[in-house]
Write a protein that holds these residues in place. Structure first.
Motif, short mmCIF file in Angstrom:
data_model
loop_
_atom_site.label_atom_id
_atom_site.label_comp_id
_atom_site.label_asym_id
_atom_site.label_seq_id
_atom_site.Cartn_x
_atom_site.Cartn_y
_atom_site.Cartn_z
N THR A 10 0.87 -1.20 -0.24
CA THR A 10 0.16 0.19 0.04
C THR A 10 0.77 1.10 0.09
O THR A 10 1.75 1.28 0.84
N PRO A 51 -3.20 -4.81 -10.06
CA PRO A 51 -2.94 -4.15 -8.82
C PRO A 51 -1.52 -3.88 -8.49
O PRO A 51 -1.00 -2.96 -8.07
N THR A 78 -4.92 2.62 -1.93
CA THR A 78 -6.09 1.81 -1.91
C THR A 78 -7.01 2.92 -1.94
O THR A 78 -8.17 2.62 -2.59
N ALA A 127 -8.02 -6.41 -4.43
CA ALA A 127 -6.81 -6.01 -3.82
C ALA A 127 -7.36 -5.02 -2.58
O ALA A 127 -6.54 -4.96 -1.51
N THR A 130 -8.34 -6.63 0.45
CA THR A 130 -7.11 -7.28 1.15
C THR A 130 -6.29 -6.23 1.85
O THR A 130 -6.05 -6.28 3.00
N GLU A 131 -6.19 -5.01 1.25
CA GLU A 131 -5.49 -4.07 1.77
C GLU A 131 -6.26 -3.31 2.79
O GLU A 131 -5.62 -2.51 3.73
#
Length: 216
Positions: A10, A51, A78, A127, A130-131
């Motif tokens: 990130t 991503p 993000t 993604a 997840t982040e």
């Protein structure tokens, strides 16, 4: 200065701005042209590289913008991915109003799953999910639409309450969360077969009326 990237992948805003030459910052008020250029660049990178290829340095280079401007407008990558995702989702999803909650949900989920399968949106949103586990702002941004009147699921369930298909607004709110959770689970496990949608919708709304065929 290179991008500040955490172990989770990130981008986060640096403590100081780079002194390298860059386009003049628009400050807290975004320049419309620069804003669009950055979003277009981010979307192109997501399409070309997924991503993992979306870094603030790559976006700045593609858009001809300064990284400090990008960091000021989107404190994490993000947040940038969420805005890229949201602007395309608006065009991809229909607003069904068939008079049936089950039919409306089936149409909406088919649109969403197709949107996730056929372009960069699916990997990007996976993604984001997840982040968000290590990004509180992203986590809040993902949860906020569940109470938003413009969220695609909201009018579908509001009409169902008005028609008497759903007993109370509280149950409608709970079912919206179940649908969101179902979609996220299916996305993260790579199971976006539209043939599964009717039985999933029927099972969610009334297990007694669910078709016999189990989803794969």
């Amino acid at each position: 200065m290179t991008d500040a990237v955490t172990d989770s992948g990130t981008d986060r805003a640096p403590d100081t701005e780079t002194s390298a030459p860059h386009r003049r910052s628009a400050g807290p008020h975004r320049s419309g042209a620069a804003h669009r250029a950055i979003l277009d660049a981010a979307e192109a990178l997501l399409t070309e590289k997924g991503p993992a290829g979306l870094t603030f340095e790559a976006v700045a280079r593609r858009a001809g913008a300064g990284k400090p401007t990008i960091y000021r407008w989107w404190p994490t990558r993000t947040a940038l991915m969420l805005e890229v995702y949201d602007r395309r989702k608006v065009d991809a999803l229909s607003r069904p109003d068939t008079g049936s909650l089950a039919e409306d949900l089936t149409i909406l989920l088919r649109d969403l799953w197709r949107f996730w399968r056929e372009g960069p949106a699916g990997p990007a949103y996976a993604a984001i999910i997840t982040e968000a586990q290590s990004d509180d702002a992203a986590k809040a941004a993902m949860a906020a639409p569940l109470g938003d009147p413009d969220f695609p699921l909201t009018p579908i369930f509001d009409r169902a309450v008005a028609r008497g298909e759903i007993e109370t607004p509280a149950r409608a709110a709970a079912l919206r969360e179940y649908v969101a959770a179902l979609n996220w689970f299916r996305l993260l496990t790579g199971r976006l077969d539209e043939a599964d949608i009717p039985v999933l919708v029927a099972s969610l709304l009334d297990p007694r009326d669910a078709p016999r065929r189990a989803p794969t």
